[in-house]
Design an enzyme around this catalytic site. Sequence first.
Site, PDB file in Angstrom:
ATOM      1  N   GLU A 425       0.837  -1.193   0.000  1.00 55.28           N
ATOM      2  CA  GLU A 425       0.000   0.000   0.000  1.00 55.28           C
ATOM      3  C   GLU A 425       0.877   1.250   0.000  1.00 55.28           C
ATOM      4  OE1 GLU A 425      -2.269   0.212   3.601  1.00 55.28           O
ATOM      5  OE2 GLU A 425      -3.009   2.237   3.192  1.00 55.28           O
ATOM      6  N   ASP A 498      -1.211  -1.103   5.776  1.00 56.25           N
ATOM      7  CA  ASP A 498      -1.084  -0.547   7.114  1.00 56.25           C
ATOM      8  C   ASP A 498      -2.089  -1.174   8.077  1.00 56.25           C
ATOM      9  OD1 ASP A 498       1.018   1.266   6.945  1.00 56.25           O
ATOM     10  OD2 ASP A 498      -0.246   2.728   5.885  1.00 56.25           O
ATOM     11  N   ASP A 500      -4.324   0.013   9.815  1.00 60.38           N
ATOM     12  CA  ASP A 500      -5.377   0.968  10.145  1.00 60.38           C
ATOM     13  C   ASP A 500      -6.592   0.709   9.254  1.00 60.38           C
ATOM     14  OD1 ASP A 500      -4.727   1.915   7.646  1.00 60.38           O
ATOM     15  OD2 ASP A 500      -3.767   3.754   8.362  1.00 60.38           O
ATOM     16  N   ASP A 502      -7.849   2.257   6.631  1.00 58.43           N
ATOM     17  CA  ASP A 502      -7.593   2.276   5.191  1.00 58.43           C
ATOM     18  C   ASP A 502      -6.880   1.004   4.739  1.00 58.43           C
ATOM     19  OD1 ASP A 502      -8.805   4.592   4.496  1.00 58.43           O
ATOM     20  OD2 ASP A 502      -6.996   5.843   4.660  1.00 58.43           O
TER      21      ASP A 502
END
Length: 639
Positions: A425, A498, A500, A502
């Site tokens: 990403e 990541d 998180d 997203d």
Amino acid sequence: MSEYDAGQIQVLKGLEAVRKRPGMYIGSTSSRGLHHLVYEVVDNSIDEALVGYADKIDVTIHADDAVTVVDNGRGIPVDIHPTEKIPGVELAMTVLHAGGKFDKNTYKVSGGLHGVGVSVVNALSSQLKVWVKRDGQEYYMDFARGITTTKLKSLRKVAKGDRGTTVWFKPDNTIFTELAYDYPTLATRLRELSFLNKGVTITLTDERPDQAKQETFHAKGGLKEFVAHLNANKKPLHPDVIYLETERDDIGIEVAIQYNDSYNETVFSFVNNINTHEGGTHLTGFKSALTRVVNLYAQKGNFLKKADFALSGDDVREGLTAVLSVKVREPQFEGQTKTKLGNSEAEGAVRSVINEYLAAYLEEHPRSANIIVEKAVSAARAREAARKARDLTRKKSALDAGVLPGKLADCSLNDPPLCELYLVEGDSAGGSAKGGRAREFQAILPLRGKILNVEKARIDKVLSNEEIRSIITAIGAGIRDDFQIEQARYHKIIIMTDADVDGAHIRTLLLTFFFRQMRELIDAGFVYIAQPPLFRVAKGKEEYYAYTENERDSYVQRFGNGDGGKGNVLIQRYKGLGEMNKEQLWETTMNPERRTLLKVDMEDAVAADLIFQTLMGDEVEPRRVFIEANARFVSNLDI
Ligand code: 0RA
């Protein structure tokens, strides 16, 4: 143990082998293996239902994670076996594959991980008790780790017609690493069994405190209800589920079909109640007949303006939800996971039945037929439009680097079993990954921006998405019907996003893509998720990576205990992959010596299909319900 004859020694050897290598018999000793114990016992009861003697099965998870399975079948035989000289029930419980020894006139479930025999459950249980009601008597026996602890005894008289078998077992905590049953997992399989075995009533009762629950599964319409269930969150294109149930060449064949307005193909096939993930002859027969019948109807009705292209298999399966279930007397299971039917007679039997039945159905239901054919024709047009894009995405040969995507930093080795592709990403993490990687066997493909949600897109749109095209060309094995696993350039495809929201979204988009367009990649065990740490805990030269808050705290504790103070402990929190330099990324997440990878595997493709529909599909309401039900399992939502 005084009457220790040769027969019993053999028995002990057999079950000892099961205890030594449980994985060989039930796949694993983790949660999956634990659930297989229940499936094994239930399968025996289902066999009684298949031959028409049982119609009720009750499964109970007790407070201590012991399980009881009750059926109203004939009851396991209790008479003394002529050559083995022990009661049938003892034979079934203590001898591997004893089932067939005294009953071979039925469709036995005997492939995959199921059908290993209830003696395997006995061997892997610290205790097992069995009650049999037959011929007006109730009998009882018990066992510990496969060894008889109470010989067969008669308990009481019961009414003549009161028959059946009850098995209670407690999984051995010295064998299993996980002992807690998961209610939804059991419910999904039992619901599926009720769809697959029309008319059988199965109940599941959870007696554990705080999660007490009971459900009843019963499908009068069999697979018809299965397909309605699979289409519950979709918009069907025609009102009726097309359904047939028949027998040909000694093979039981049941099929249900209904199209919906999505672009996905949801086809499940079963042999003797086992999900044939890898397909096989029965599925080949089904697919070829479906393609042929829809093409014939389209030609006759002049649906194809110019007869310059035929409807492909993928075209006629766009938006198709179908379940095919066959019952075969001696199934041959092949393939990597032994879930591919090999019996050649099944192909012709299914093909001819579908040819006849579906052709007649389309003639008799012109309105539904027109909708189905028009769906396939529009899929074919989209496919034509996408042909060029698709050609671009298939590599000519694994050596031809000319067509690889520009932003791919390929590895130097050309040996797929050794090679890894990181899907990363963001450009910044992509940069660190390129800098830190072992370039001989690790390739990096940075992904910019959002991947397309393939759950809602048709193939032409899927293939016009830049990111998706890069992934397809990098892997080099094509997609869908054209997918060839032997062409895959890497045997590890590692999703690195990541930790998180997203990152989770991108990961889900990628998994949706692999599930819908390259499912074999998941089946082969080639898809992984990288686990970047959340924290670095260091003191002086000593440092640890922590993947959870708990882990972080225990490292801090450890440092603190060393010299009585925590003053010099350094805690660094990684917000994202992009924040790690190339050395850190290598050391924490990419170095095969130190990294942790999660392998993506599919316990149950039916459940996975419904989850992807729910999370990624058009309908909002089911997603809201899912989120409300599961929010309590979420921790660390962007801490
Ligand atoms: C062998 C033969 C017969 C029934 C069974 C096994 C049997 C096994 C299990 C396991 C759980 N429930 C079960 N129910 C039946 C048939 C014996 C006869 O002919 O009566």
